[in-house]
Enzyme design. Structure first.
Site, mmCIF file in Angstrom:
data_model
loop_
_atom_site.group_PDB
_atom_site.id
_atom_site.type_symbol
_atom_site.label_atom_id
_atom_site.label_comp_id
_atom_site.label_asym_id
_atom_site.label_seq_id
_atom_site.Cartn_x
_atom_site.Cartn_y
_atom_site.Cartn_z
ATOM 1 N N SER A 132 0.833 -1.201 0.000
ATOM 2 C CA SER A 132 0.000 0.000 0.000
ATOM 3 C C SER A 132 0.866 1.249 0.000
ATOM 4 O O SER A 132 2.002 1.231 0.485
ATOM 5 C CB SER A 132 -0.924 0.009 1.232
ATOM 6 O OG SER A 132 -1.840 1.081 1.174
ATOM 7 N N ASP A 133 0.326 2.328 -0.545
ATOM 8 C CA ASP A 133 1.037 3.605 -0.555
ATOM 9 C C ASP A 133 0.017 4.732 -0.459
ATOM 10 O O ASP A 133 -1.077 4.636 -1.029
ATOM 11 C CB ASP A 133 1.865 3.767 -1.841
ATOM 12 C CG ASP A 133 2.778 4.970 -1.776
ATOM 13 O OD1 ASP A 133 3.819 4.881 -1.080
ATOM 14 O OD2 ASP A 133 2.461 6.006 -2.387
#
Length: 200
Positions: free
Chosen positions: A74-75
């Site tokens: 995730s970012d």
């Protein structure tokens, strides 16, 4: 389902807490992937590319071991009128970011990537939430920065912490702002045969 687990490609304590809330087995494996990105990309492209890069980096480490899991990367980025605000490099940078955000509405983009370790199948999605900040004076901003909370946060604030005091309202998924849209992730896991709500 019983034999499957999540491999979280992140050292973020916030993402670890959110993954734990799903009540499925998980382990942590930092990706250490580069966060360098080409210029000119749209915010949704940035978070999806980086999320998949993180997940794939861990997947490549695991594939030979043939673990029966799903890697989750995730970012998260903060975007104000087209400008991307990442994590502040120092306190001065945090003051700059918060001064820009105060009294205005910005967007938080979080990308999520899931990679099935057994098949190599991947799914990548993103979600967007609008966040309106309270008007803040310089001393309020300085005081928040002195708390130390902004140091490793996109946009220099943490909505789940002391930063809740400087947020006026949000429109969209709260957990997206924390850093991992849980509802979206559960849908993606379901597509890969891991139905979170059927595990009890």
């Amino acid at each position: 389902m019983a034999s499957r687990h999540i491999i979280l490609a992140s050292t973020s304590p916030r993402r670890q807490e959110l993954i734990a809330s799903l009540r499925v087995p998980f382990e942590i494996m930092p990706s250490d992937a580069s966060e360098e990105i080409s210029s000119g990309l749209e915010p949704e492209q940035i978070v999806e590319i980086l999320s998949l890069r993180k997940a794939n980096t861990v997947y490549r480490k695991l594939s030979e071991a043939n673990k029966h899991g799903i890697v989750v990367g995730s970012d998260t980025i903060v975007v104000l009128e087209g400008d991307v605000l990442g994590k502040p490099v120092d306190d001065q940078d945090a003051v700059r970011m918060l001064s820009l955000l105060q009294g205005r509405t910005h967007k938080v983009y979080s990308g999520v990537a899931c990679v099935d370790v057994v098949t190599g199948q991947s799914i990548v999605r993103h979600r967007v939430t609008s966040v309106s900040m309270k008007p803040l004076n310089h001393e309020q901003i300085m005081s928040y920065v002195r708390s130390g909370e902004p140091s490793d946060k996109a946009g220099a604030y943490a909505i789940q912490g002391l930063g809740a005091c400087i947020v006026d309202s949000i429109e969209g998924d709260y957990f997206n702002v924390v850093g991992l849209p849980i509802s979206l992730l559960s849908d993606m896991l379901s597509q890969m045969g891991m139905d979170v709500l059927s595990s009890f």
